[in-house]
Design an enzyme around this catalytic site. Structure first.
Site, mmCIF file in Angstrom:
data_model
loop_
_atom_site.group_PDB
_atom_site.id
_atom_site.type_symbol
_atom_site.label_atom_id
_atom_site.label_comp_id
_atom_site.label_asym_id
_atom_site.label_seq_id
_atom_site.Cartn_x
_atom_site.Cartn_y
_atom_site.Cartn_z
ATOM 1 C CG ASP A 25 -0.131 0.450 -7.074
ATOM 2 O OD1 ASP A 25 0.507 -0.389 -6.393
ATOM 3 O OD2 ASP A 25 -0.960 1.233 -6.574
ATOM 4 C CG HIS A 42 6.752 -7.936 -6.379
ATOM 5 N ND1 HIS A 42 6.059 -6.766 -6.628
ATOM 6 C CD2 HIS A 42 6.895 -7.976 -5.021
ATOM 7 C CE1 HIS A 42 5.827 -6.137 -5.483
ATOM 8 N NE2 HIS A 42 6.311 -6.856 -4.497
ATOM 9 C CG LEU A 136 11.699 1.691 -25.817
ATOM 10 C CD1 LEU A 136 10.655 2.810 -25.851
ATOM 11 C CD2 LEU A 136 11.040 0.381 -25.375
ATOM 12 N NE ARG A 199 -1.496 6.563 -3.392
ATOM 13 C CZ ARG A 199 -2.462 5.876 -2.796
ATOM 14 N NH1 ARG A 199 -3.623 6.443 -2.522
ATOM 15 N NH2 ARG A 199 -2.286 4.614 -2.443
ATOM 16 C CB SER A 201 3.106 7.527 -5.731
ATOM 17 O OG SER A 201 1.817 7.119 -5.371
HETATM 18 C C1 FPP Z 1 3.758 -1.946 -6.827
HETATM 19 O O1 FPP Z 1 2.838 -2.957 -6.515
HETATM 20 C C2 FPP Z 1 4.902 -2.529 -7.496
HETATM 21 C C3 FPP Z 1 6.181 -2.427 -7.060
HETATM 22 C C4 FPP Z 1 6.569 -1.685 -5.848
HETATM 23 C C5 FPP Z 1 7.268 -3.113 -7.755
HETATM 24 C C6 FPP Z 1 7.180 -3.041 -9.233
HETATM 25 C C7 FPP Z 1 8.206 -3.952 -9.751
HETATM 26 C C8 FPP Z 1 7.986 -4.856 -10.735
HETATM 27 C C9 FPP Z 1 6.760 -4.960 -11.516
HETATM 28 C C10 FPP Z 1 9.113 -5.723 -11.137
HETATM 29 C C11 FPP Z 1 9.919 -4.871 -12.039
HETATM 30 C C12 FPP Z 1 10.918 -5.624 -12.752
HETATM 31 C C13 FPP Z 1 11.707 -5.025 -13.626
HETATM 32 C C14 FPP Z 1 12.685 -5.790 -14.368
HETATM 33 C C15 FPP Z 1 11.594 -3.566 -13.833
HETATM 34 P P1 FPP Z 1 2.477 -3.190 -4.996
HETATM 35 O O2 FPP Z 1 3.364 -4.245 -4.461
HETATM 36 O O3 FPP Z 1 2.508 -1.896 -4.268
HETATM 37 O O4 FPP Z 1 1.018 -3.703 -5.124
HETATM 38 P P2 FPP Z 1 -0.182 -3.476 -4.073
HETATM 39 O O5 FPP Z 1 -0.483 -2.004 -4.090
HETATM 40 O O6 FPP Z 1 -1.274 -4.302 -4.656
HETATM 41 O O7 FPP Z 1 0.302 -3.988 -2.751
#
Ligand code: FPP
Length: 263
Positions: A25, A42, A136, A199, A201
């Protein structure tokens, strides 16, 4: 000695978690702090995915489970959903040679049929190409939520009962566990959530019954190998009692076993 080597030298290699799960997150906030688009967060988050995969593999951890896209994430603006799906698909495709050469097996977890076809094909190809890897296991949770997983398990069990293969009395915890998408994967020993929220989630609700929880304010794109090593050191300071007493644990020669011996 650099900071990472210092942290790693303090780890007890005989007491590492067998399975680490992560709620990634803070990508959006990381980008906002820099005046950038959420997409930049991201994209930077992908770099952290590579770092935690590398360290897990180097340390000999058996399972790493990442919450990459939740069932609820489908409700985000369409442009963000499209971007995330594309990013996840092309990243997995690009990283497949790395996964193969490092003996990492990709396991897809969640309602994969909902993933748009182009990304789904890339993911399935990677899972196929890494299926023989024995190091892994990287469990990628996509279009996943724990309530979805448990509901699907309930449907499978109901079907078995309807077909006469099972009676209600025969249903036990093993029946439920064997019908989950994560079947066969030991429960996480450690669950890490970045980004400051405390949390769960809708993530692995069944599997984290006895997991150690670690919350850090570090935003996911800033979560690198040092931050991961700190979480592992914190885990090693915990006493896992599985409902028993400290005295019982002290007399138990197998205290780091992953299977609870008592409720
Ligand atoms: C939450 O941060 C993150 C996500 C919903 C996406 C997680 C995905 C990646 C890290 C890319 C994954 C890539 C691969 C190859 C697995 P948020 O956007 O909710 O952040 P915020 O709470 O600060 O808005």
């Amino acid at each position: 000695m650099n900071r990472l080597d210092d942290l790693l030298s303090r780890l007890d290699m005989t007491r590492l978690p067998r399975h680490v799960a992560m709620i990634m997150d803070g990508n959006g906030r990381w980008a906002k702090q820099r005046g950038e688009q959420r997409s930049e967060g991201h994209a930077e988050g992908v770099v952290s995915v590579r770092k935690v995969t590398e360290l897990s593999s180097d340390l000999g951890i058996s399972y790493l489970t990442l919450y990459a896209f939740s069932t609820e994430n489908w409700n985000r603006p369409k442009e963000e959903v499209d971007l995330l799906m594309h990013l996840i698909g092309i990243t997995i495709e690009r990283e497949t040679p790395y996964l193969v050469s490092n003996n990492v097996k990709l396991r897809l977890v969640g309602d994969i049929d909902r993933i748009p076809e182009a990304s789904r094909m890339r993911l399935l190809r990677c899972a196929e190409e890494t299926s023989g890897c024995t190091g892994l296991t990287l469990c990628m949770c996509l279009s996943y939520s724990s309530r979805w997983e448990l509901t699907e398990a309930a449907k499978k069990i109901a079907l078995q009962c309807a077909r006469g293969e099972l009676t209600a009395d025969q249903i036990d915890e093993n029946t439920v566990a064997s019908c989950l998408d994560m079947a066969g994967v030991p429960d996480p020993d450690l669950l890490i959530r970045t980004g400051g929220e405390q949390r769960i989630s809708n993530f692995l609700l069944w599997q984290i019954a006895y997991s150690e929880l670690y919350f850090t304010p570090t935003l996911w794109p800033d979560f690198g190998k040092e931050a991961y090593a700190e979480a592992l050191l914190d885990y090693q300071r915990r006493e896992r009692r599985y409902g028993m007493t400290s005295e019982q644990i002290a007399g138990d020669t197998d205290t780091n076993a992953n299977t609870p011996k008592a409720q």
